[in-house]
Write an enzyme that holds these catalytic residues in place. Structure first.
Site, short mmCIF file in Angstrom:
data_model
loop_
_atom_site.label_atom_id
_atom_site.label_comp_id
_atom_site.label_asym_id
_atom_site.label_seq_id
_atom_site.Cartn_x
_atom_site.Cartn_y
_atom_site.Cartn_z
N HIS A 71 -29.17 5.07 3.78
CA HIS A 71 -28.28 3.92 4.00
C HIS A 71 -29.06 2.62 4.18
O HIS A 71 -28.58 1.55 3.79
CB HIS A 71 -27.29 4.16 5.15
N ASN A 123 -0.31 -0.39 4.50
CA ASN A 123 1.09 -0.72 4.77
C ASN A 123 1.20 -2.12 5.36
O ASN A 123 0.30 -2.57 6.08
CB ASN A 123 1.65 0.33 5.75
N CYS A 156 4.42 3.77 0.26
CA CYS A 156 5.33 4.35 1.25
C CYS A 156 6.78 3.95 0.99
O CYS A 156 7.69 4.45 1.66
CB CYS A 156 4.91 3.91 2.65
#
Length: 181
Positions: A71, A123, A156
């Protein structure tokens, strides 16, 4: 061209990372993909490996070259760090300096001058939640730039802001950032 590290996090929009990787490659960029565990539930690493022509990084503890900390090396080689899609969870972890997966560990190891771009997808209520908005403010203060999500009918079924920006909008932001770098 540039070396772009694309971090894919857990969102239904993760499938769009395939198009993003493909388009970035067509522009001549080298794309190294990092995926959270949640992202792998939406799209397979193999898809992104084939399109990027590089191994996909999934685990902070996986060290393919014992002479290098993976990393840290990825962070050093990154010309642009792009998180697309950036889930609410990933934004919270990035804003709070957590390093518990390959995405967040690499992000924390980036040199301060490396450009960073977020493309959130979630959402509407999650996106508009004060905690998410605060995390976005914090990340802005850390130097992250934003490609705002768009309003749409979401997976959704709700309608509102939170859909991943269109791929051309993300590509335009990438171009603008790299032109300035």
């Amino acid at each position: 061209m540039a070396t772009i590290t694309l971090a894919v996090t857990g969102s239904i929009s993760a499938y769009k990372a395939a198009d993003l990787v493909s388009q970035l490659g067509k522009y001549g960029h080298q794309v190294h993909v990092l995926m959270t565990e949640s992202a792998q539930a939406f799209i397979t690493p193999l898809t992104l490996q084939v399109l990027s022509k590089h191994p996909v990084h999934l685990d902070t503890m996986e060290e393919p070259d014992p002479a290098k900390v993976n990393h840290i090396q990825l962070a050093k080689e990154t010309d642009l760090f792009l998180v697309a899609p950036a889930s609410a969870n990933a934004l919270a972890k990035l804003a709070n300096g957590l390093a518990d997966n390959i995405v967040t560990a690499t992000a924390l190891a980036l040199p301060p001058t490396t450009p960073k771009l977020l493309a959130p997808a979630m959402n509407t209520n999650m996106y508009l939640h004060p905690a998410t908005q605060k995390n976005l403010e914090t990340l802005h203060d850390y130097g992250y730039q934003l490609v705002s999500p768009r309003e749409s009918i979401l997976a959704c079924g709700d309608r509102g802001v939170g859909a991943l920006a269109e791929i051309p909008a993300i590509l335009e932001s990438v171009k603008e950032i790299l032109d300035l770098a």
